[in-house]
Design an enzyme around this catalytic site. Sequence first.
Site, PDB file in Angstrom:
ATOM      1  N   GLY A  31       0.831  -1.198   0.000  1.00 25.69           N
ATOM      2  CA  GLY A  31       0.000   0.000   0.000  1.00 25.69           C
ATOM      3  C   GLY A  31       0.861   1.241   0.000  1.00 25.69           C
ATOM      4  N   GLY A  33       0.625   5.794   1.083  1.00 22.36           N
ATOM      5  CA  GLY A  33      -0.131   6.839   1.753  1.00 22.36           C
ATOM      6  C   GLY A  33       0.651   8.127   1.792  1.00 22.36           C
ATOM      7  N   GLY A  34       0.260   9.029   2.706  1.00 20.68           N
ATOM      8  CA  GLY A  34       0.888  10.333   2.784  1.00 20.68           C
ATOM      9  C   GLY A  34       2.339  10.291   3.212  1.00 20.68           C
ATOM     10  CG  MET A  35       3.533   9.172   6.901  1.00 22.77           C
ATOM     11  SD  MET A  35       4.639  10.422   7.539  1.00 22.77           S
ATOM     12  CE  MET A  35       5.875   9.383   8.302  1.00 22.77           C
ATOM     13  N   GLY A  36       4.504   7.530   2.663  1.00 22.30           N
ATOM     14  CA  GLY A  36       5.344   6.806   1.722  1.00 22.30           C
ATOM     15  C   GLY A  36       4.658   5.542   1.226  1.00 22.30           C
ATOM     16  CB  VAL A  38       3.824  -0.241   3.123  1.00 23.81           C
ATOM     17  CG1 VAL A  38       4.233  -1.389   4.045  1.00 23.81           C
ATOM     18  CG2 VAL A  38       3.574   1.015   3.929  1.00 23.81           C
ATOM     19  CE  LYS A  52       4.505   3.681   6.151  1.00 25.69           C
ATOM     20  NZ  LYS A  52       3.560   4.419   7.020  1.00 25.69           N
ATOM     21  CG  ASP A 146      -2.609   9.218  11.203  1.00 26.77           C
ATOM     22  OD1 ASP A 146      -3.797   9.603  11.204  1.00 26.77           O
ATOM     23  OD2 ASP A 146      -2.021   8.856  10.175  1.00 26.77           O
TER      24      ASP A 146
END
Length: 618
Positions: A31, A33-36, A38, A52, A146
């Site tokens: 997957g 997302g906003g951080m990076g 995975v 990640k 979060d």
Amino acid sequence: MAGAQQDAQFRPLESGDPAGVASYRLAARLGSGGMGTVYLSYTPGGHPIALKTIRPELSEDPEFRRRFRQEVAAAQRVQGLYTAPVIDYDTEGAQPWLAVAYVAGPSLASAVAEHGPLPVPSVLLLLAGMAEALSVIHGAGVVHRDLKPSNVLLASDGPRVIDFGIARAADATALTGTGVSVGTPAFMSPEQASGKPVTPASDVFALGQVAAFAARGTGAYGDGPSHAVLYRIVHEEPDLTGLPEQLGFIARCLAKDPAERPSPAEIITLCQEASPTPLRQSGSWLPAAIAADITQRVSASAALAAAPTAAPAAPAPTAPVTRPDVTPPPPTYAAPTAAATHVPPTPSYGPPAAPPPQQTPYQQPFQPPFQPQYGAPAGPRPPFGQQPFGQQPGVQQPGWRPHPVPPPRNKAGKWIGIGVAVVAGLFWLGSCASFLDSLDDSSDDSGSSSSSGSSSSSGSTSGGSSTSAEPTTPDPTPVTYKGINIPESYYVRFADAPPKPVEAPDGSSPVYEEAADLYYYDAGGWDNNPALGSYGEKVVLLNNAQKGSLATCRSETRYTKEVELTQLSKGSQMCVHTPSGHIALVTYQGTAPETDPSDYVSVDITVWRNAEEPSSEE
């Protein structure tokens, strides 16, 4: 990617994905997302891990780097049954990454979306496990910040809370206000939505939101635009319509006042009191459909681990392997047959390489001597006129192509060039001799004509027939960079485009960094006041009436090393001269807001590069 299964949990690597990170081979995508992003990978012993990689725009922010190092160190202290422990990490490389234990189960978000809300016994076990995870996380001095359904994974032996504390690194970076969203609005606490300090009680509020989602399939504050949901979180009461009676204590978790929310230990007790039987993670705590999904994921991960790894193609040999102590066998000159294949030599450090599928040079027909062979394998040629290794005179070797004979060179041009050079040299010698003679003549007449020569020279100047003036170098073109955020103990270099904050090595002061054209240091000014300064010690604070320009910066010489922030207000301008010859106009825009946990100053910088001669001072 070969071997990756096309199902919901594993996706093949995409064209821009790396094949590996550090020593870990990436097997599939889990997957992003906003951080990076995975990825699924495996330890050398074959245990699956989730790796990640951090987004490049976050990786380039020095403040994020500093926070990321701190949060990874804190995450290593979290060792609980309901968390995914940190396995490995790299916070200093070009692209930071973090590896945690892989959980073979869907997220709570995907499980509810696919199979619907969980039954009450499953929700109670879910809440108890998440509360125990928060107890361990908070005990290590970390606030999750979060917590949401996608950060809760459902394993066969209980939930797993992931990504604890790492969101703080992104939340503290200056990129947060420019497009990178950290924290999910629907699961934020009122204090987090209002920009107030975040505490462990904020995670309890998010826990109540997650519990409402797990039991009903929707959050306690509805859906819709983010700003509308945040408004309801801050100003309205939660909507818990349809929530089972046994889960009524969730309303306490959603109290507006953080002090009124229960602690994680109290939540575990409330879950035990609401359950008719003792809470036990027996391995069958989830509905059958979700349990089957977990079994499928375990099988898919095992299949990926067993899939053979495609080894990178070995480079073609650039030269024959020769062994001086071994006499090579005599070459054979029999014409190759159609079935002949070339088998590469077996290296001593690995298994024999597979024969290439295309035709080898030994199977190709002989080419004419002068036809270029652009696709021929590279390799050293014997000196011109010599035979290749093992070649006998007069015998054509299969695959060998003779060198083309170079055409004869015309030497007339060389002799013409030599003649021109000789003539030019004689002309230069003659000019030197004439110049020396003129010097001798002027020295002989200097005593009688010095005064008249001076007056004549003066007269010619005043009469307007003077020689041409020295050519002036045009001013360099200015380049302006807006919104440069410089964290405390960082500096920027005006030669960079754009200037990016650089941290002083080993945590030392930027005051002593020769490359620090402009630094921010909280103990660099008089009386230990925060200050902006430059290693070159040529900083000028302009008056309000002065117009910031290159001409103004060149004319002002009221140099100082540093300017305290107490002397600055928004819009204040400073001229900075660097030892390398750059001149910059720095416009102060302010410091980090009080609600921002980071410490930085924001400036606009206009640079005139190489606007003056470099300084020779050490």
